[in-house]
Write a protein that holds these residues in place. Sequence first.
Motif, PDB file in Angstrom:
ATOM      1  N   UNK A   6      35.021  -6.160  29.738  1.00 34.66           N
ATOM      2  CA  UNK A   6      34.333  -7.191  28.963  1.00 34.66           C
ATOM      3  C   UNK A   6      33.137  -7.684  29.788  1.00 34.66           C
ATOM      4  N   UNK A   7      31.940  -7.440  29.250  1.00 33.99           N
ATOM      5  CA  UNK A   7      30.722  -7.842  29.946  1.00 33.99           C
ATOM      6  C   UNK A   7      30.510  -9.344  29.726  1.00 33.99           C
ATOM      7  N   UNK A   8      30.234 -10.105  30.804  1.00 35.57           N
ATOM      8  CA  UNK A   8      29.988 -11.546  30.618  1.00 35.57           C
ATOM      9  C   UNK A   8      28.763 -11.768  29.710  1.00 35.57           C
ATOM     10  N   UNK A   9      28.814 -12.789  28.840  1.00 34.93           N
ATOM     11  CA  UNK A   9      27.706 -13.015  27.896  1.00 34.93           C
ATOM     12  C   UNK A   9      26.396 -13.296  28.635  1.00 34.93           C
ATOM     13  N   UNK A  10      26.496 -13.853  29.834  1.00 31.74           N
ATOM     14  CA  UNK A  10      25.303 -14.134  30.651  1.00 31.74           C
ATOM     15  C   UNK A  10      24.447 -12.861  30.802  1.00 31.74           C
ATOM     16  N   UNK A  11      25.114 -11.708  30.958  1.00 30.99           N
ATOM     17  CA  UNK A  11      24.394 -10.442  31.090  1.00 30.99           C
ATOM     18  C   UNK A  11      23.587 -10.160  29.808  1.00 30.99           C
ATOM     19  N   UNK A  12      24.229 -10.372  28.642  1.00 31.71           N
ATOM     20  CA  UNK A  12      23.542 -10.111  27.371  1.00 31.71           C
ATOM     21  C   UNK A  12      22.332 -11.014  27.202  1.00 31.71           C
ATOM     22  N   UNK A  13      22.482 -12.299  27.563  1.00 34.05           N
ATOM     23  CA  UNK A  13      21.356 -13.231  27.405  1.00 34.05           C
ATOM     24  C   UNK A  13      20.212 -12.858  28.348  1.00 34.05           C
ATOM     25  N   UNK A  55      21.957   0.875  28.594  1.00 32.23           N
ATOM     26  CA  UNK A  55      22.872   0.582  29.703  1.00 32.23           C
ATOM     27  C   UNK A  55      23.749  -0.632  29.431  1.00 32.23           C
ATOM     28  N   UNK A  56      23.152  -1.706  28.888  1.00 34.16           N
ATOM     29  CA  UNK A  56      23.901  -2.966  28.779  1.00 34.16           C
ATOM     30  C   UNK A  56      24.426  -3.234  27.378  1.00 34.16           C
ATOM     31  N   UNK A  57      23.518  -3.248  26.366  1.00 35.30           N
ATOM     32  CA  UNK A  57      23.995  -3.523  25.005  1.00 35.30           C
ATOM     33  C   UNK A  57      24.927  -2.410  24.528  1.00 35.30           C
ATOM     34  N   UNK A  58      24.622  -1.164  24.909  1.00 30.80           N
ATOM     35  CA  UNK A  58      25.438  -0.043  24.444  1.00 30.80           C
ATOM     36  C   UNK A  58      26.505   0.346  25.470  1.00 30.80           C
ATOM     37  N   UNK A  59      26.629  -0.462  26.543  1.00 24.39           N
ATOM     38  CA  UNK A  59      27.734  -0.334  27.505  1.00 24.39           C
ATOM     39  C   UNK A  59      27.791   0.979  28.276  1.00 24.39           C
ATOM     40  N   UNK A  60      26.704   1.762  28.282  1.00 27.91           N
ATOM     41  CA  UNK A  60      26.775   3.046  28.987  1.00 27.91           C
ATOM     42  C   UNK A  60      26.985   2.841  30.484  1.00 27.91           C
TER      43      UNK A  60
ATOM     44  N   UNK B  89      28.788  -9.910  18.951  1.00 30.87           N
ATOM     45  CA  UNK B  89      29.858  -9.631  17.985  1.00 30.87           C
ATOM     46  C   UNK B  89      30.912  -8.726  18.629  1.00 30.87           C
ATOM     47  N   UNK B  90      30.447  -7.676  19.331  1.00 31.91           N
ATOM     48  CA  UNK B  90      31.381  -6.775  20.024  1.00 31.91           C
ATOM     49  C   UNK B  90      32.157  -7.554  21.081  1.00 31.91           C
ATOM     50  N   UNK B  91      31.444  -8.421  21.798  1.00 33.21           N
ATOM     51  CA  UNK B  91      32.071  -9.247  22.831  1.00 33.21           C
ATOM     52  C   UNK B  91      33.182 -10.110  22.228  1.00 33.21           C
ATOM     53  N   UNK B  92      32.874 -10.750  21.085  1.00 26.41           N
ATOM     54  CA  UNK B  92      33.874 -11.597  20.414  1.00 26.41           C
ATOM     55  C   UNK B  92      35.075 -10.768  19.973  1.00 26.41           C
ATOM     56  N   UNK B  93      34.798  -9.539  19.494  1.00 26.75           N
ATOM     57  CA  UNK B  93      35.887  -8.661  19.054  1.00 26.75           C
ATOM     58  C   UNK B  93      36.792  -8.307  20.234  1.00 26.75           C
ATOM     59  N   UNK B  94      36.153  -8.024  21.394  1.00 29.28           N
ATOM     60  CA  UNK B  94      36.930  -7.656  22.590  1.00 29.28           C
ATOM     61  C   UNK B  94      37.876  -8.779  22.995  1.00 29.28           C
ATOM     62  N   UNK B  95      37.429 -10.023  22.762  1.00 29.77           N
ATOM     63  CA  UNK B  95      38.252 -11.170  23.146  1.00 29.77           C
ATOM     64  C   UNK B  95      39.183 -11.599  22.020  1.00 29.77           C
ATOM     65  N   UNK B  96      39.065 -10.906  20.856  1.00 31.80           N
ATOM     66  CA  UNK B  96      39.923 -11.238  19.728  1.00 31.80           C
ATOM     67  C   UNK B  96      39.561 -12.552  19.053  1.00 31.80           C
ATOM     68  N   UNK B  97      38.300 -12.979  19.196  1.00 29.80           N
ATOM     69  CA  UNK B  97      37.866 -14.238  18.578  1.00 29.80           C
ATOM     70  C   UNK B  97      37.262 -13.932  17.204  1.00 29.80           C
ATOM     71  N   UNK B  98      38.148 -13.993  16.189  1.00 35.17           N
ATOM     72  CA  UNK B  98      37.799 -13.512  14.853  1.00 35.17           C
ATOM     73  C   UNK B  98      36.675 -14.326  14.206  1.00 35.17           C
ATOM     74  N   UNK B  99      36.766 -15.653  14.295  1.00 40.83           N
ATOM     75  CA  UNK B  99      35.754 -16.507  13.657  1.00 40.83           C
ATOM     76  C   UNK B  99      34.363 -16.229  14.209  1.00 40.83           C
ATOM     77  N   UNK B 100      34.292 -16.148  15.546  1.00 34.07           N
ATOM     78  CA  UNK B 100      33.014 -15.891  16.223  1.00 34.07           C
ATOM     79  C   UNK B 100      32.494 -14.506  15.833  1.00 34.07           C
TER      80      UNK B 100
END
Lengths: 98, 220
Positions: A6-13, A55-60, B89-100
């Motif tokens: 699970x990539x931290x959201x900080x990376x995506x932003x 690399x990041x959005x597509x997780x390669x 959206x993929x991130x939320x799915x990975x964490x099982x957060x359905x609403x998000x």
Amino acid sequence: MSQTHVVPTRVYYTIFAILMFCTYLTVQVAFLDLGALNTVAALAIAVFKAVLVVLFFMHVKYSTRLTWVVVIGGAFWLGILLALTMTDYLSRAWGTFG
Amino acid sequence: MLPDAVEHHHPALAHQFDSLAQQREAAALGMWVFLVTEVLFFGGLFATYAVYRWWYPDAFAAASHELDILLGGTNTAVLITSSLTMALAVHSAQLGRRRLLLLFLIATMALGCVFLGIKGVEYYHKFVEHHVPGPGFEFEAAYARQAQIFFSLYFIMTGLHAVHMIIGIGIMLAMFWMSWRGRITADYYNPIEVSGLYWHFVDIVWIFLFPLLYLIGRHA
């Protein structure tokens, strides 16, 4: 249960901010007169943005070697398509000179 | 009886896979193979573009000046933002957060629709300005024929891209439905992950289309 990366959201932003800045940059660079380098700069920025997305959005970056092989293979075949096509067209006029 | 097998069998795990991780890897890999065929599909058009731009650089620059950088740039920003919401959206799915997950899928679809709307406005302008290739095409005489080639490529490339966007929005609708029905969990989110790969690919195509179509010879 299987573990996933699970990539931290900080990376995506962060990637999002860089992509937005690069979009601004590519517009600004287009208005500078760099001669033939204008096209090179535009393509370099586009390739950089594409690599970040892959690399990041597509997780390669976090994927298996096999995925890397497929991705690099795809880029390589695109390179063959473009390079071999252009070696033909770029060199066609040569015989007409001198 | 095989108590171990029963215990470890996840309802989302197809029988041909050893584990959910292997199943997820196979799904992503399969999608990547498909995306490589897409890369070469668009690649043929990019090669065509390269040849004609090499032949008619001045006409391509003149024709490119007719495109609206503000609309094209806005659409680039819209698509990049939609890629962010897709990644989230993929991130939320990975964490099982359905609403998000549902919210981010809606955001992604909405941004996709905004992109298509702006694209529609641009196409409309081109129709009004007689820049659609065909008998009604009008352009400064010196470049009239070659500019038609540019605009043909413009409509084919952005049109094919727009078709991919429409398909993408359709896929997101299906993903929304699956998520709504609770079929996406932290253990099984392959459909979201794979749909995300498709969405990001379409974003990448536009990342190349924008500078190549809108930003040629702007310094002149």
